[in-house]
Design a protein around this motif. Structure first.
Motif, PDB file in Angstrom:
ATOM      1  N   GLY A 143      55.270  24.797  51.332  1.00  0.00           N
ATOM      2  CA  GLY A 143      56.646  24.374  51.140  1.00  0.00           C
ATOM      3  C   GLY A 143      57.090  24.329  49.695  1.00  0.00           C
ATOM      4  N   ARG A 144      56.176  24.636  48.776  1.00  0.00           N
ATOM      5  CA  ARG A 144      56.499  24.540  47.356  1.00  0.00           C
ATOM      6  C   ARG A 144      56.397  25.875  46.627  1.00  0.00           C
ATOM      7  NH1 ARG A 144      53.290  19.907  48.505  1.00  0.00           N
ATOM      8  NH2 ARG A 144      54.473  17.957  48.228  1.00  0.00           N
ATOM      9  N   VAL A 145      55.422  26.694  47.038  1.00  0.00           N
ATOM     10  CA  VAL A 145      55.174  27.970  46.357  1.00  0.00           C
ATOM     11  C   VAL A 145      54.849  29.027  47.410  1.00  0.00           C
ATOM     12  CG1 VAL A 145      53.791  29.178  44.638  1.00  0.00           C
ATOM     13  CG2 VAL A 145      54.236  26.749  44.358  1.00  0.00           C
ATOM     14  N   VAL A 146      55.346  30.238  47.190  1.00  0.00           N
ATOM     15  CA  VAL A 146      55.041  31.349  48.090  1.00  0.00           C
ATOM     16  C   VAL A 146      54.592  32.553  47.274  1.00  0.00           C
ATOM     17  CG1 VAL A 146      56.686  30.628  49.867  1.00  0.00           C
ATOM     18  CG2 VAL A 146      57.431  32.181  48.041  1.00  0.00           C
ATOM     19  N   GLU A 147      53.929  33.487  47.949  1.00  0.00           N
ATOM     20  CA  GLU A 147      53.582  34.744  47.296  1.00  0.00           C
ATOM     21  C   GLU A 147      54.801  35.657  47.313  1.00  0.00           C
ATOM     22  OE1 GLU A 147      51.123  38.537  48.633  1.00  0.00           O
ATOM     23  OE2 GLU A 147      49.774  36.854  48.125  1.00  0.00           O
ATOM     24  N   HIS A 148      55.235  36.052  46.144  1.00  0.00           N
ATOM     25  CA  HIS A 148      56.370  36.967  46.019  1.00  0.00           C
ATOM     26  C   HIS A 148      55.911  38.416  46.132  1.00  0.00           C
ATOM     27  CE1 HIS A 148      60.215  38.500  44.929  1.00  0.00           C
ATOM     28  NE2 HIS A 148      59.859  38.904  43.734  1.00  0.00           N
ATOM     29  N   ALA A 149      54.750  38.732  45.544  1.00  0.00           N
ATOM     30  CA  ALA A 149      54.198  40.085  45.585  1.00  0.00           C
ATOM     31  C   ALA A 149      52.755  40.030  45.112  1.00  0.00           C
ATOM     32  CB  ALA A 149      55.006  41.025  44.707  1.00  0.00           C
ATOM     33  N   TRP A 150      52.033  41.134  45.346  1.00  0.00           N
ATOM     34  CA  TRP A 150      50.673  41.225  44.809  1.00  0.00           C
ATOM     35  C   TRP A 150      50.431  42.643  44.312  1.00  0.00           C
ATOM     36  CZ3 TRP A 150      46.115  43.841  46.402  1.00  0.00           C
ATOM     37  CH2 TRP A 150      46.256  44.630  47.543  1.00  0.00           C
ATOM     38  N   VAL A 179      43.339  42.146  39.533  1.00  0.00           N
ATOM     39  CA  VAL A 179      44.070  42.281  40.788  1.00  0.00           C
ATOM     40  C   VAL A 179      45.083  41.143  40.782  1.00  0.00           C
ATOM     41  CG1 VAL A 179      43.941  42.247  43.308  1.00  0.00           C
ATOM     42  CG2 VAL A 179      42.079  43.267  41.981  1.00  0.00           C
ATOM     43  N   THR A 180      46.352  41.455  40.719  1.00  0.00           N
ATOM     44  CA  THR A 180      47.354  40.444  40.416  1.00  0.00           C
ATOM     45  C   THR A 180      48.035  39.873  41.661  1.00  0.00           C
ATOM     46  OG1 THR A 180      49.111  42.088  40.158  1.00  0.00           O
ATOM     47  CG2 THR A 180      47.846  41.518  38.189  1.00  0.00           C
ATOM     48  N   VAL A 181      48.495  38.621  41.496  1.00  0.00           N
ATOM     49  CA  VAL A 181      49.289  37.933  42.518  1.00  0.00           C
ATOM     50  C   VAL A 181      50.454  37.259  41.803  1.00  0.00           C
ATOM     51  CG1 VAL A 181      49.322  36.150  44.309  1.00  0.00           C
ATOM     52  CG2 VAL A 181      47.227  37.469  43.896  1.00  0.00           C
ATOM     53  N   GLU A 182      51.660  37.450  42.313  1.00  0.00           N
ATOM     54  CA  GLU A 182      52.836  36.812  41.724  1.00  0.00           C
ATOM     55  C   GLU A 182      53.369  35.758  42.687  1.00  0.00           C
ATOM     56  OE1 GLU A 182      56.925  38.087  39.441  1.00  0.00           O
ATOM     57  OE2 GLU A 182      56.316  39.273  41.179  1.00  0.00           O
ATOM     58  N   ALA A 198      41.472  42.695  49.182  1.00  0.00           N
ATOM     59  CA  ALA A 198      41.364  43.973  48.469  1.00  0.00           C
ATOM     60  C   ALA A 198      40.350  43.938  47.336  1.00  0.00           C
ATOM     61  CB  ALA A 198      42.726  44.374  47.908  1.00  0.00           C
ATOM     62  N   ALA A 199      40.004  42.756  46.846  1.00  0.00           N
ATOM     63  CA  ALA A 199      39.181  42.639  45.642  1.00  0.00           C
ATOM     64  C   ALA A 199      37.696  42.577  45.988  1.00  0.00           C
ATOM     65  CB  ALA A 199      39.575  41.399  44.848  1.00  0.00           C
ATOM     66  N   GLY A 200      36.876  42.915  44.973  1.00  0.00           N
ATOM     67  CA  GLY A 200      35.436  42.873  45.136  1.00  0.00           C
ATOM     68  C   GLY A 200      34.741  42.848  43.798  1.00  0.00           C
ATOM     69  N   PRO A 201      33.482  43.254  43.739  1.00  0.00           N
ATOM     70  CA  PRO A 201      32.752  43.265  42.472  1.00  0.00           C
ATOM     71  C   PRO A 201      33.503  44.080  41.413  1.00  0.00           C
ATOM     72  CG  PRO A 201      31.265  43.621  44.309  1.00  0.00           C
ATOM     73  CD  PRO A 201      32.642  43.680  44.875  1.00  0.00           C
ATOM     74  N   GLY A 202      33.529  43.547  40.205  1.00  0.00           N
ATOM     75  CA  GLY A 202      34.247  44.206  39.121  1.00  0.00           C
ATOM     76  C   GLY A 202      35.706  43.831  39.030  1.00  0.00           C
ATOM     77  N   ASP A 203      36.185  42.999  39.980  1.00  0.00           N
ATOM     78  CA  ASP A 203      37.586  42.581  39.976  1.00  0.00           C
ATOM     79  C   ASP A 203      37.718  41.112  39.602  1.00  0.00           C
ATOM     80  OD1 ASP A 203      38.599  45.063  40.861  1.00  0.00           O
ATOM     81  OD2 ASP A 203      38.178  44.545  42.947  1.00  0.00           O
ATOM     82  N   VAL A 204      38.810  40.798  38.911  1.00  0.00           N
ATOM     83  CA  VAL A 204      39.201  39.418  38.621  1.00  0.00           C
ATOM     84  C   VAL A 204      40.583  39.204  39.216  1.00  0.00           C
ATOM     85  CG1 VAL A 204      39.739  37.727  36.831  1.00  0.00           C
ATOM     86  CG2 VAL A 204      37.836  39.322  36.494  1.00  0.00           C
ATOM     87  N   ILE A 205      40.729  38.223  40.090  1.00  0.00           N
ATOM     88  CA  ILE A 205      42.034  37.921  40.671  1.00  0.00           C
ATOM     89  C   ILE A 205      42.841  37.108  39.659  1.00  0.00           C
ATOM     90  CG2 ILE A 205      43.263  36.736  42.523  1.00  0.00           C
ATOM     91  CD1 ILE A 205      40.921  37.413  44.359  1.00  0.00           C
ATOM     92  N   VAL A 206      44.033  37.588  39.337  1.00  0.00           N
ATOM     93  CA  VAL A 206      44.888  36.968  38.322  1.00  0.00           C
ATOM     94  C   VAL A 206      46.160  36.488  39.005  1.00  0.00           C
ATOM     95  CG1 VAL A 206      46.159  37.337  36.179  1.00  0.00           C
ATOM     96  CG2 VAL A 206      43.947  38.456  36.526  1.00  0.00           C
ATOM     97  N   VAL A 207      46.375  35.175  39.019  1.00  0.00           N
ATOM     98  CA  VAL A 207      47.493  34.580  39.738  1.00  0.00           C
ATOM     99  C   VAL A 207      48.566  34.131  38.744  1.00  0.00           C
ATOM    100  CG1 VAL A 207      48.206  32.790  41.361  1.00  0.00           C
ATOM    101  CG2 VAL A 207      45.907  33.792  41.535  1.00  0.00           C
ATOM    102  N   ALA A 208      49.733  34.768  38.835  1.00  0.00           N
ATOM    103  CA  ALA A 208      50.871  34.397  37.995  1.00  0.00           C
ATOM    104  C   ALA A 208      51.615  33.261  38.693  1.00  0.00           C
ATOM    105  CB  ALA A 208      51.783  35.600  37.772  1.00  0.00           C
ATOM    106  N   HIS A 209      51.272  32.045  38.318  1.00  0.00           N
ATOM    107  CA  HIS A 209      51.825  30.838  38.939  1.00  0.00           C
ATOM    108  C   HIS A 209      52.898  30.210  38.054  1.00  0.00           C
ATOM    109  CE1 HIS A 209      52.123  27.459  41.517  1.00  0.00           C
ATOM    110  NE2 HIS A 209      51.080  26.756  41.130  1.00  0.00           N
ATOM    111  N   GLY A 210      53.280  30.922  36.992  1.00  0.00           N
ATOM    112  CA  GLY A 210      54.360  30.461  36.131  1.00  0.00           C
ATOM    113  C   GLY A 210      54.077  29.192  35.367  1.00  0.00           C
ATOM    114  N   GLY A 211      52.794  28.849  35.217  1.00  0.00           N
ATOM    115  CA  GLY A 211      52.448  27.629  34.501  1.00  0.00           C
ATOM    116  C   GLY A 211      52.730  26.360  35.285  1.00  0.00           C
TER     117      GLY A 211
END
Length: 229
Positions: free
Chosen positions: A149-156, A57-60, A82-95
Motif C-alpha cells: 500500500g506504500r510502494v509498488v514496482e514501476h518497472a524492472w 539487474v535494476t528495479v524501479e 531473472a538474476a543469478g551468479p554474477g548479478d547484483v540486484i539494484v533497487v531504486a527506492h528513491g531514498g
C-alpha cells in the motif's frame, strides 16, 4: 551459441572478475580520474558485509498514484527470477525510509539463485533474515514497515537513478565496507584499467612504507599524484 555472443559473455565475465579483484575506493578513484560519476553516498552494508561485484539487474519503485499504477506483480520478483551468479540486484527506492523496498522472502529467492548481493537506495526490512541467509545487503537503513500500500514496482531492468548516479542494466557494481560504486558498461574497460593502475600504485606505496620510508615522503610524492594520467 555463435562465437560472437560467446566472446561477449567471456568478456563480460572477465570484467566482473577484474572488478572483484579491486576495491570500491580504487574504482571510485578511477572514476574521479576520468571525470565520471559512480560513487554513491549514504548506503552501507546491513547484512553479510563482504565485498561484492557484478552486473546490475535494476528495479524501479514508486509510490502508487494515478500516474503510477505499478507492474501488477510483487516488487522485485521479476528481477530475482531473472538474476543469478554474477548479478547484483539494484533497487531504486528513491531514498525512501518510511517503508521497505526489499524484504526477507525476496532475500531467500535471491540467495537461492546465487545472486551476488542486493543494493537498495532506501530502506529494507527483514535484515536478520538476510544475515541468516548470508546475503550481502547494502541499503540506507533497516525498517520494519511493509511496502504494501506504500510502494509498488514501476518497472524492472530499466535505467534508474541511485542517489543521483545513473545506473543502467548491465552496468558494473562493486560494494564493500567503504560504500557502493557503479561503473557504466560503456566505460568499463577504461575504468577497470585505470583502477588497476591505481591499485598497483597503492601497493607500491605500502611496500615503501613497510621498507621504512617516512610517511611524509611516501604520501607527499605519491598520493597526491596518484590520479595523474
Amino acid at each position: 551459441m555463435s562465437a560472437g555472443p560467446q566472446r561477449e559473455r567471456r568478456e563480460r565475465d572477465e570484467a566482473v572478475a577484474r572488478l572483484a579483484r579491486l576495491d570500491a575506493c580504487a574504482v571510485s578513484d578511477a572514476l574521479d580520474s576520468l571525470g565520471l560519476p559512480g560513487a554513491v553516498l549514504g548506503l552501507t552494508a546491513l547484512a553479510a558485509p563482504r565485498r561484492i561485484a557484478g552486473r546490475a539487474v535494476t528495479v524501479e519503485l514508486a509510490e502508487p498514484s494515478a500516474e503510477v499504477a505499478g507492474s501488477g506483480r510483487h516488487l522485485g520478483t521479476a528481477a530475482v527470477d531473472a538474476a543469478g551468479p554474477g548479478d547484483v540486484i539494484v533497487v531504486a527506492h528513491g531514498g525512501r525510509t518510511h517503508a521497505a523496498g526489499w524484504g526477507g522472502v525476496l532475500s531467500t529467492g535471491a540467495r537461492r539463485n546465487g545472486v551476488e548481493g542486493v543494493v537498495v537506495h532506501g530502506a529494507c526490512r527483514d535484515v536478520d533474515e538476510a544475515r541468516e541467509l548470508d546475503l550481502p545487503l547494502y541499503a540506507t537503513t533497516g525498517v520494519p514497515v511493509t511496502a504494501r500500500g506504500r510502494v509498488v514496482e514501476h518497472a524492472w531492468n530499466v535505467p534508474v537513478d541511485i542517489a543521483s548516479v545513473p545506473v543502467a542494466p548491465g552496468d558494473l557494481v562493486i560494494a564493500d565496507a567503504s560504500g557502493v560504486v557503479f561503473v557504466p558498461d560503456a566505460h568499463a574497460e577504461e575504468v577497470l584499467a585505470t583502477a588497476e593502475a591505481i591499485a598497483a600504485k597503492e601497493r607500491a606505496m605500502v611496500e615503501r612504507i613497510r621498507a621504512g620510508h617516512a610517511m611524509a615522503d611516501v604520501m607527499s610524492t605519491d598520493y597526491e599524484t596518484m590520479l595523474d594520467r
